[in-house]
Design a protein around this motif. Structure first.
Motif, PDB file in Angstrom:
ATOM      1  N   LEU A 100       6.252   0.719  -7.745  1.00 47.68           N
ATOM      2  CA  LEU A 100       5.383   1.582  -8.548  1.00 47.68           C
ATOM      3  C   LEU A 100       4.527   0.790  -9.521  1.00 47.68           C
ATOM      4  O   LEU A 100       3.407   1.180  -9.830  1.00 47.68           O
ATOM      5  CB  LEU A 100       6.241   2.612  -9.295  1.00 47.68           C
ATOM      6  CG  LEU A 100       6.920   3.645  -8.391  1.00 47.68           C
ATOM      7  CD1 LEU A 100       7.938   4.459  -9.179  1.00 47.68           C
ATOM      8  CD2 LEU A 100       5.871   4.565  -7.761  1.00 47.68           C
ATOM      9  N   ARG A 101       5.062  -0.315 -10.012  1.00 49.51           N
ATOM     10  CA  ARG A 101       4.292  -1.158 -10.931  1.00 49.51           C
ATOM     11  C   ARG A 101       3.046  -1.724 -10.245  1.00 49.51           C
ATOM     12  O   ARG A 101       2.028  -1.959 -10.874  1.00 49.51           O
ATOM     13  CB  ARG A 101       5.179  -2.278 -11.459  1.00 49.51           C
ATOM     14  CG  ARG A 101       4.562  -3.081 -12.594  1.00 49.51           C
ATOM     15  CD  ARG A 101       5.584  -3.974 -13.268  1.00 49.51           C
ATOM     16  NE  ARG A 101       6.239  -4.847 -12.323  1.00 49.51           N
ATOM     17  CZ  ARG A 101       7.551  -4.850 -12.090  1.00 49.51           C
ATOM     18  NH1 ARG A 101       8.343  -4.000 -12.717  1.00 49.51           N
ATOM     19  NH2 ARG A 101       8.093  -5.691 -11.220  1.00 49.51           N
ATOM     20  N   ARG A 102       3.142  -1.934  -8.921  1.00 46.79           N
ATOM     21  CA  ARG A 102       1.998  -2.451  -8.169  1.00 46.79           C
ATOM     22  C   ARG A 102       1.077  -1.328  -7.693  1.00 46.79           C
ATOM     23  O   ARG A 102       0.152  -1.573  -6.912  1.00 46.79           O
ATOM     24  CB  ARG A 102       2.499  -3.245  -6.955  1.00 46.79           C
ATOM     25  CG  ARG A 102       3.182  -4.539  -7.313  1.00 46.79           C
ATOM     26  CD  ARG A 102       3.227  -5.473  -6.102  1.00 46.79           C
ATOM     27  NE  ARG A 102       3.923  -4.886  -4.969  1.00 46.79           N
ATOM     28  CZ  ARG A 102       5.195  -5.137  -4.653  1.00 46.79           C
ATOM     29  NH1 ARG A 102       5.901  -5.972  -5.407  1.00 46.79           N
ATOM     30  NH2 ARG A 102       5.760  -4.587  -3.609  1.00 46.79           N
ATOM     31  N   LYS A 103       1.342  -0.099  -8.129  1.00 42.54           N
ATOM     32  CA  LYS A 103       0.523   1.062  -7.761  1.00 42.54           C
ATOM     33  C   LYS A 103       0.607   1.378  -6.266  1.00 42.54           C
ATOM     34  O   LYS A 103      -0.337   1.902  -5.674  1.00 42.54           O
ATOM     35  CB  LYS A 103      -0.941   0.861  -8.173  1.00 42.54           C
ATOM     36  CG  LYS A 103      -1.143   0.508  -9.629  1.00 42.54           C
ATOM     37  CD  LYS A 103      -0.568   1.573 -10.556  1.00 42.54           C
ATOM     38  CE  LYS A 103      -0.786   1.212 -12.020  1.00 42.54           C
ATOM     39  NZ  LYS A 103      -0.153   2.200 -12.939  1.00 42.54           N
ATOM     40  N   ILE A 152      13.140   4.109   6.190  1.00 44.40           N
ATOM     41  CA  ILE A 152      12.374   3.363   5.190  1.00 44.40           C
ATOM     42  C   ILE A 152      11.197   2.748   5.951  1.00 44.40           C
ATOM     43  O   ILE A 152      11.398   1.989   6.904  1.00 44.40           O
ATOM     44  CB  ILE A 152      13.197   2.249   4.524  1.00 44.40           C
ATOM     45  CG1 ILE A 152      14.378   2.827   3.756  1.00 44.40           C
ATOM     46  CG2 ILE A 152      12.311   1.416   3.589  1.00 44.40           C
ATOM     47  CD1 ILE A 152      15.279   1.769   3.119  1.00 44.40           C
ATOM     48  N   ILE A 153       9.989   3.114   5.561  1.00 40.18           N
ATOM     49  CA  ILE A 153       8.787   2.613   6.231  1.00 40.18           C
ATOM     50  C   ILE A 153       7.879   1.969   5.193  1.00 40.18           C
ATOM     51  O   ILE A 153       7.548   2.592   4.172  1.00 40.18           O
ATOM     52  CB  ILE A 153       8.038   3.744   6.954  1.00 40.18           C
ATOM     53  CG1 ILE A 153       8.977   4.478   7.919  1.00 40.18           C
ATOM     54  CG2 ILE A 153       6.821   3.192   7.701  1.00 40.18           C
ATOM     55  CD1 ILE A 153       8.359   5.707   8.563  1.00 40.18           C
ATOM     56  N   CYS A 154       7.473   0.742   5.440  1.00 42.43           N
ATOM     57  CA  CYS A 154       6.642  -0.001   4.489  1.00 42.43           C
ATOM     58  C   CYS A 154       5.292  -0.355   5.100  1.00 42.43           C
ATOM     59  O   CYS A 154       5.226  -0.988   6.163  1.00 42.43           O
ATOM     60  CB  CYS A 154       7.356  -1.276   4.050  1.00 42.43           C
ATOM     61  SG  CYS A 154       8.923  -0.970   3.212  1.00 42.43           S
ATOM     62  N   THR A 156       0.796  -1.229   0.000  1.00 40.83           N
ATOM     63  CA  THR A 156       0.000   0.000   0.000  1.00 40.83           C
ATOM     64  C   THR A 156       0.828   1.279   0.000  1.00 40.83           C
ATOM     65  O   THR A 156       0.516   2.216  -0.723  1.00 40.83           O
ATOM     66  CB  THR A 156      -0.940   0.019   1.221  1.00 40.83           C
ATOM     67  OG1 THR A 156      -0.155  -0.067   2.423  1.00 40.83           O
ATOM     68  CG2 THR A 156      -1.935  -1.130   1.160  1.00 40.83           C
ATOM     69  N   GLU A 157       1.895   1.332   0.812  1.00 35.52           N
ATOM     70  CA  GLU A 157       2.609   2.604   0.960  1.00 35.52           C
ATOM     71  C   GLU A 157       4.088   2.391   1.237  1.00 35.52           C
ATOM     72  O   GLU A 157       4.472   1.500   1.986  1.00 35.52           O
ATOM     73  CB  GLU A 157       1.988   3.405   2.108  1.00 35.52           C
ATOM     74  CG  GLU A 157       2.580   4.798   2.307  1.00 35.52           C
ATOM     75  CD  GLU A 157       1.947   5.518   3.471  1.00 35.52           C
ATOM     76  OE1 GLU A 157       1.495   6.655   3.270  1.00 35.52           O
ATOM     77  OE2 GLU A 157       1.897   4.945   4.580  1.00 35.52           O
ATOM     78  N   SER A 158       4.924   3.231   0.615  1.00 35.15           N
ATOM     79  CA  SER A 158       6.371   3.208   0.838  1.00 35.15           C
ATOM     80  C   SER A 158       6.830   4.625   1.143  1.00 35.15           C
ATOM     81  O   SER A 158       6.615   5.550   0.355  1.00 35.15           O
ATOM     82  CB  SER A 158       7.096   2.676  -0.401  1.00 35.15           C
ATOM     83  OG  SER A 158       8.498   2.833  -0.280  1.00 35.15           O
TER      84      SER A 158
END
Length: 342
Positions: free
Chosen positions: A177-180, A222-224, A150-152
């Protein structure tokens, strides 16, 4: 030797034959499709069959409807479209299978067991893990980005990205980005003075990433998916390693820190967009050259469309192929589109 064909890209032999016929003969009307098929084949297509062939070619992206009839799409653009269709189909099938099989949950469960068994070790404590060495840190980043959905959120306190780091980052960033996935990146102000870095930032922005420039000091983060965060063990010496935490409280605090830094930063300046540099981005003329690799079947046609000599056109094409690290014109066109140059 068997002639190369498009079957591996999901095109039946009859449709490929019609497409090749279009390339040889040019534009056809609906009624001319049946006439030409009858002339070029031993069997006779019915009007209904011809209409089906007409529709299939447009659906496959091999031909387009124009006021003058059915026109063939240039081979490079047609093949690229077929490749994208197959990749999208395969990706969809694999992602659906991965989701229904719950393989990700199974793997994460194994990972959690590993952390639990190693809880007595000095470098692991509950949901927090110390990762030593850059190789191990990169492996951890690879894993985090692979599972990000969902978010990077990322920062670059130095603001400068070397060609080597960009090469490594491009694979991970493109995957996200390819996974939106919603990507937000904070860069320190020195990025504005580095052409290589700026070109890569514009490349990311063209693919949907949000980027801001900060004139204030940044903390490396870096937060995922707001559930895992990576920070350096020693901010002054990042090569020592990193701390990976999945503790909800710590991650939430780091997200708040990122949001404060983000709110005080400025948008990526648009004035530099499109400026040509030795390192990366292309100007309007070079963009026309790259676009012609899709539309012009021959160098002579491409040169004529741009109003330049064939020798000059070929010189520009060769230079762009070298810059992109491509082996041929078709690959150069694909790489240029992937990087957002066209």
């Amino acid at each position: 030797m068997t002639e190369p064909n498009l079957r591996f890209l999901g095109v039946e032999s009859e449709d490929e034959e019609t497409y090749r016929l279009l390339l040889r003969r040019g534009r056809f009307s609906r009624t001319e499709v049946a006439d030409q098929l009858e002339q070029d084949r031993e069997d006779t297509e019915t009007a209904q069959d011809a209409e089906s062939a007409y529709l299939r070619l447009t659906q496959l992206g091999l031909a387009t409807e124009t006021p003058g009839g059915l026109a063939p799409v240039s081979p490079a653009k047609a093949v690229e479209g077929l490749v994208e269709r197959q990749v999208a189909r395969l990706r969809g099938e694999l992602e659906e299978r991965a989701a229904t099989s719950a393989v990700v949950d199974s793997l994460l469960a194994e990972h959690d067991k590993s952390l639990a068994h190693a809880a007595h070790a000095p470098h692991v404590s509950g949901t927090t893990q110390h990762i030593e060495g850059m190789a191990s840190v990169r492996a951890a980043i690879d894993e985090l980005t692979f599972f990000t959905r969902t978010e990077s959120l990322t920062t670059s306190p130095t603001g400068i990205l070397s060609p080597e780091s960009i090469s490594h980052a491009r694979l991970l960033d493109s995957r996200i980005l390819r996974r939106k996935v919603h990507m937000r990146t904070l860069m320190a102000a020195p990025a504005l003075e580095d052409a290589t870095t700026m070109n890569y930032l514009y490349e990311l922005a063209s693919q949907g990433a949000e980027i801001r420039i900060s004139y204030e000091p940044l903390e490396r983060l870096i937060i995922c998916d707001r559930c895992a965060a990576l920070t350096p063990i020693d901010p002054a010496h990042t090569s020592k390693g990193a701390i990976l935490t999945r503790d909800p409280g710590l991650v939430s605090a780091l997200v708040s820190l990122f949001e404060r830094m983000w709110n005080s930063a400025q948008e990526l300046p648009a004035s530099a967009h499109g400026e040509a540099t030795e390192a990366g981005f292309v100007n309007a003329f070079q963009r026309q050259i790259l676009s012609s690799l899709y539309t012009a079947e021959k160098d002579e046609i491409g040169a004529r469309e741009l109003g330049i000599a064939v020798r000059t056109y070929r010189k520009h094409v060769a230079a762009l192929i070298q810059r992109l690290g491509a082996t041929n014109r078709f690959q150069a066109a694909l790489l240029a589109r992937e990087r957002g140059w066209i």
